[in-house]
Write a protein that holds these residues in place. Structure first.
Motif, mmCIF file in Angstrom:
data_model
loop_
_atom_site.group_PDB
_atom_site.id
_atom_site.type_symbol
_atom_site.label_atom_id
_atom_site.label_comp_id
_atom_site.label_asym_id
_atom_site.label_seq_id
_atom_site.Cartn_x
_atom_site.Cartn_y
_atom_site.Cartn_z
ATOM 1 N N VAL A 97 19.370 7.444 -0.342
ATOM 2 C CA VAL A 97 20.139 6.298 0.139
ATOM 3 C C VAL A 97 19.295 5.456 1.088
ATOM 4 O O VAL A 97 18.763 5.969 2.073
ATOM 5 N N GLU A 98 19.175 4.170 0.759
ATOM 6 C CA GLU A 98 18.377 3.289 1.605
ATOM 7 C C GLU A 98 19.221 2.119 2.100
ATOM 8 O O GLU A 98 20.286 1.841 1.545
ATOM 9 N N PRO A 99 18.764 1.430 3.169
ATOM 10 C CA PRO A 99 19.527 0.293 3.675
ATOM 11 C C PRO A 99 19.283 -0.940 2.806
ATOM 12 O O PRO A 99 18.156 -1.141 2.327
ATOM 13 N N ALA A 100 20.302 -1.763 2.631
ATOM 14 C CA ALA A 100 20.166 -2.971 1.817
ATOM 15 C C ALA A 100 19.088 -3.909 2.375
ATOM 16 O O ALA A 100 18.472 -4.652 1.623
ATOM 17 N N VAL A 101 18.814 -3.836 3.701
ATOM 18 C CA VAL A 101 17.801 -4.740 4.275
ATOM 19 C C VAL A 101 16.367 -4.265 4.006
ATOM 20 O O VAL A 101 15.416 -5.006 4.251
#
Ligand SMILES: *Cc1c(COP(=O)(O)O)cnc(C)c1O
Length: 434
Positions: free
Chosen positions: A290-294
């Motif tokens: 899971v990664e951040p959208a930014v």
């Protein structure tokens, strides 16, 4: 009362790390920036101690954990494995949700698992000082603590925007006896060059790594340490998954899906790789990074050879990357703002062994709030990405009426990130911005 905790005794701290490189189909070696050919161990000798280089390149499946390192790990390990019974109830899901809690370490995250190992090998080989970088400050505090434990000096270059946003992580680094500077700094040629062009530069992990590398290469008895991305870091973090496997056995369970957030991939690799070994053997199990959208390194980056830093001093690694010049916008998921990704994780994504999702911070904080109110623990914003996806997974299981078992890594606590929570409250119209 339903059992919530599955505890191991100190003697059950793993005695060996699992090296997934022994089982990768198509490992991609790092390339030397000088020759464009695979790096030779000698080329890394200026930067890392020999034992670490050996581990970085090793294809041995199991590597012994020195007793001296195990005794340091025993300061906080085995780490708790909990079943999130109250979160399950609140969601009304048939899924079982387990989390491995790495926030119970002295510095509040998983990073110290590799910090003590790296400090040990440096100490053994006579290193006087370690130079390193830190994003949100988690790695800086972990390596400072480990250096203190082995009597090594430590210099930390901290990404400037985090240096301003997270003053307490700075205090921790000082408390452990290390020095810390906002990056870009005027202490390196590379830092001075950036500041000349842009005096207000907020910095990035890529820049801070460049500064720490320059400091290392300019001094003889100084070595460099990295808190994520590299093979030896993922190796050291496998204690997380090895313990979790034993603890789930105590619970009589096995995960259908393993979830963790990814910055450079080390807590994900740590919890997932020991289970990946089962997938190689034919077991049906999924993995979600899971990664951040930014900073959508896997979901939107390119799989290519790239530098680990903006100064282009590191070897080139085959990895998912947004480009070594990428400067992510300031965001509260500080520890997830890195342009690249562990070559191990990248290779497994490329083989379709790992799925990835990018989540928006508003959803991530809402998940963190729900978790705090049900399970009591205040998660680090980074870890909240894993929580958010675990909740999404449990909701899907509910819709499909599936009795799924979910395991996620709660990589750290968020006590030093309460400012980020204040901003989230302000963003959602509750309370004032800190
Ligand atoms: C640094 C950090 C991360 C991200 O780093 P990885 O190497 O991807 O694990 C995640 N969670 C916490 C609490 C961290 O400190």
């Amino acid at each position: 009362m339903r059992q919530r905790q599955f505890n191991l005794s100190q003697t059950e701290i793993p005695t060996q790390w699992y090296n997934v490189c022994a089982d990768l189909k198509n490992p991609m070696p790092p390339l030397s920036p000088a020759t464009g050919k695979p790096c030779k161990p000698e080329e890394l000798a200026e930067v890392f101690p020999e034992a670490v280089i050996e581990q970085e390149m090793s294809t041995e499946r199991w590597i012994d954990i020195p007793d001296e390192v195990r005794s340091k790990l025993a300061m906080w390990r085995p780490a708790p494995l909990c079943r999130a019974t109250f979160l399950e109830q609140a969601l009304g899901t048939p899924a079982k949700i387990y989390y491995k809690y790495e926030g119970a370490s002295p510095v509040g995250s998983h990073k110290v698992n590799t910090a003590v190992a790296q400090a040990y090998y440096n100490h053994k080989e006579g290193t006087k000082r370690i130079a390193t970088e830190t994003g949100a400050g988690q790695w800086g505090s972990a390596i400072s603590m480990a250096c203190a434990a082995y009597g090594i000096d430590c210099t930390v270059y901290m990404v400037r925007c985090s240096y301003k946003q997270k003053p307490y992580r700075r205090s921790l680094v000082h408390l452990y006896g290390a020095e810390i500077y906002p990056s870009p700094s005027d202490r390196t040629e590379f830092g001075r060059k950036i500041l000349e062009k842009d005096p207000a530069c907020e910095g990035s992990l890529g820049m801070a790594i460049g500064e720490a590398m320059e400091d290392t290469l300019a001094h003889k008895d100084v070595k460099y340490a990295l808190g994520s991305v590299l093979n030896h870091v993922v190796l050291h973090q496998t204690v997380i998954g090895l313990e979790a496997k034993k603890q789930l056995e105590l619970a009589g369970d096995y995960p259908d899906v393993v979830i963790a957030c990814v910055g450079g991939g080390s807590n994900f690799g740590g919890i997932a790789m020991p289970f990946m070994a089962d997938k190689f053997a034919g077991k049906n199990i999924r993995f979600t990074a899971v990664e951040p959208a930014v900073c959508p390194t896997i979901t939107e980056g390119e799989y290519k050879y790239d530098f680990g830093d903006t100064a282009k001093l590191t070897p080139m690694m085959k990895m998912y990357s947004l480009g070594s010049d990428f400067v992510p916008p300031p965001d509260y998921a500080g520890g997830l703002r890195y342009h690249g990704m562990s070559p191990i994780i990248s290779e497994l994504v490329n083989e379709n062994m790992i799925d990835a999702v990018a989540l928006k911070s508003i959803d991530v904080f809402a998940a963190a709030e729900m978790f705090a109110r049900t399970e009591g623990i205040v998660p680090a914003p980074e870890s909240a990405h894993a929580i958010c996806e675990a909740i999404n997974e449990a909701k899907r299981a509910k819709e499909e009426g599936k009795e799924e078992t979910i395991l996620f890594c709660l990589s750290g606590h968020g006590f030093i990130d309460l400012g980020a929570y204040d901003s989230y409250f302000a963003m959602t119209g509750r309370g004032e911005k800190a």
